[in-house]
Design a protein around this motif. Sequence first.
Motif, PDB file in Angstrom:
ATOM      1  N   ASP A  32       0.852  -1.185   0.000  1.00 58.01           N
ATOM      2  CA  ASP A  32       0.000   0.000   0.000  1.00 58.01           C
ATOM      3  C   ASP A  32       0.890   1.239   0.000  1.00 58.01           C
ATOM      4  O   ASP A  32       1.688   1.416  -0.904  1.00 58.01           O
ATOM      5  CB  ASP A  32      -0.954  -0.025   1.189  1.00 58.01           C
ATOM      6  CG  ASP A  32      -2.067  -1.054   1.014  1.00 58.01           C
ATOM      7  OD1 ASP A  32      -2.635  -1.495   2.037  1.00 58.01           O
ATOM      8  OD2 ASP A  32      -2.377  -1.412  -0.137  1.00 58.01           O
ATOM      9  N   ASP A  98       3.542  -0.100   4.223  1.00 56.49           N
ATOM     10  CA  ASP A  98       2.447  -0.955   4.684  1.00 56.49           C
ATOM     11  C   ASP A  98       2.262  -2.046   3.645  1.00 56.49           C
ATOM     12  O   ASP A  98       1.968  -1.757   2.485  1.00 56.49           O
ATOM     13  CB  ASP A  98       1.162  -0.153   4.851  1.00 56.49           C
ATOM     14  CG  ASP A  98       1.274   0.906   5.922  1.00 56.49           C
ATOM     15  OD1 ASP A  98       0.858   2.058   5.667  1.00 56.49           O
ATOM     16  OD2 ASP A  98       1.774   0.587   7.013  1.00 56.49           O
ATOM     17  N   TRP A 100       0.867  -6.047   2.532  1.00 55.54           N
ATOM     18  CA  TRP A 100       0.042  -7.243   2.701  1.00 55.54           C
ATOM     19  C   TRP A 100       0.872  -8.474   2.394  1.00 55.54           C
ATOM     20  O   TRP A 100       1.562  -8.537   1.370  1.00 55.54           O
ATOM     21  CB  TRP A 100      -1.170  -7.207   1.773  1.00 55.54           C
ATOM     22  CG  TRP A 100      -2.207  -6.202   2.137  1.00 55.54           C
ATOM     23  CD1 TRP A 100      -2.315  -4.922   1.685  1.00 55.54           C
ATOM     24  CD2 TRP A 100      -3.312  -6.408   3.022  1.00 55.54           C
ATOM     25  NE1 TRP A 100      -3.418  -4.313   2.236  1.00 55.54           N
ATOM     26  CE2 TRP A 100      -4.046  -5.206   3.066  1.00 55.54           C
ATOM     27  CE3 TRP A 100      -3.749  -7.495   3.786  1.00 55.54           C
ATOM     28  CZ2 TRP A 100      -5.189  -5.053   3.839  1.00 55.54           C
ATOM     29  CZ3 TRP A 100      -4.894  -7.346   4.559  1.00 55.54           C
ATOM     30  CH2 TRP A 100      -5.590  -6.142   4.578  1.00 55.54           C
ATOM     31  N   GLY A 104      -2.643 -11.875   1.034  1.00 56.82           N
ATOM     32  CA  GLY A 104      -3.574 -10.814   1.332  1.00 56.82           C
ATOM     33  C   GLY A 104      -4.292 -10.939   2.658  1.00 56.82           C
ATOM     34  O   GLY A 104      -5.232 -10.186   2.916  1.00 56.82           O
ATOM     35  N   THR A 106      -2.747 -10.734   5.792  1.00 56.42           N
ATOM     36  CA  THR A 106      -2.103  -9.985   6.855  1.00 56.42           C
ATOM     37  C   THR A 106      -1.503  -8.686   6.327  1.00 56.42           C
ATOM     38  O   THR A 106      -0.854  -8.685   5.281  1.00 56.42           O
ATOM     39  CB  THR A 106      -0.991 -10.815   7.522  1.00 56.42           C
ATOM     40  OG1 THR A 106      -1.536 -12.047   7.998  1.00 56.42           O
ATOM     41  CG2 THR A 106      -0.363 -10.058   8.682  1.00 56.42           C
ATOM     42  N   ARG A 107      -1.713  -7.600   7.061  1.00 59.41           N
ATOM     43  CA  ARG A 107      -1.147  -6.297   6.709  1.00 59.41           C
ATOM     44  C   ARG A 107      -0.281  -5.804   7.861  1.00 59.41           C
ATOM     45  O   ARG A 107      -0.748  -5.715   8.995  1.00 59.41           O
ATOM     46  CB  ARG A 107      -2.252  -5.289   6.417  1.00 59.41           C
ATOM     47  CG  ARG A 107      -1.766  -3.909   5.957  1.00 59.41           C
ATOM     48  CD  ARG A 107      -2.957  -3.025   5.633  1.00 59.41           C
ATOM     49  NE  ARG A 107      -2.588  -1.722   5.116  1.00 59.41           N
ATOM     50  CZ  ARG A 107      -2.375  -0.652   5.871  1.00 59.41           C
ATOM     51  NH1 ARG A 107      -2.476  -0.729   7.187  1.00 59.41           N
ATOM     52  NH2 ARG A 107      -2.058   0.508   5.296  1.00 59.41           N
ATOM     53  N   SER A 108       0.966  -5.497   7.583  1.00 59.08           N
ATOM     54  CA  SER A 108       1.904  -5.054   8.604  1.00 59.08           C
ATOM     55  C   SER A 108       2.740  -3.883   8.098  1.00 59.08           C
ATOM     56  O   SER A 108       2.851  -3.663   6.895  1.00 59.08           O
ATOM     57  CB  SER A 108       2.832  -6.192   9.031  1.00 59.08           C
ATOM     58  OG  SER A 108       2.108  -7.272   9.583  1.00 59.08           O
ATOM     59  N   SER A 109       3.323  -3.146   9.048  1.00 59.36           N
ATOM     60  CA  SER A 109       4.236  -2.060   8.735  1.00 59.36           C
ATOM     61  C   SER A 109       5.670  -2.556   8.803  1.00 59.36           C
ATOM     62  O   SER A 109       6.034  -3.324   9.699  1.00 59.36           O
ATOM     63  CB  SER A 109       4.055  -0.901   9.715  1.00 59.36           C
ATOM     64  OG  SER A 109       2.796  -0.275   9.549  1.00 59.36           O
TER      65      SER A 109
END
Length: 121
Positions: A32, A98, A100, A104, A106-109
């Motif tokens: 993202d 950011d 995934w 798709g 899990t979304r982490s920084s």
Amino acid sequence: QVQLVESGGGLVQPGGSLRLSCAASGSIFRIDTMDWYRQTPGKQRELVAAITSGGSTNYADSVKGRFTVSRDNAKNTVYLQMASLKPEDTAVYYCHADIWTRNGLTRSSYWGQGTQVTVSS
């Protein structure tokens, strides 16, 4: 594991230019927003520039008109073109994204290790 690798920092004279890059690698489903932050010893880390997956950008007031953030989605890479550099731009610059993963789910920084930019005559 996903990682961000930065490059391009160094010493430059006031008024000069420098281009930073940050490449993401690993099990990436989608990236993202990708951002650039900077930090000087004793001060809080501040957002310098950000770019969305669609190419929308925003900048800190202190760098507007001088810095340009861009990205190459095919290479999972974000760039920061810095022009008309000032001594006040001296800092460690960090890449952030950011991302995934897990198809798709899990979304982490994620953060890069940082690269030093020094503006001095």
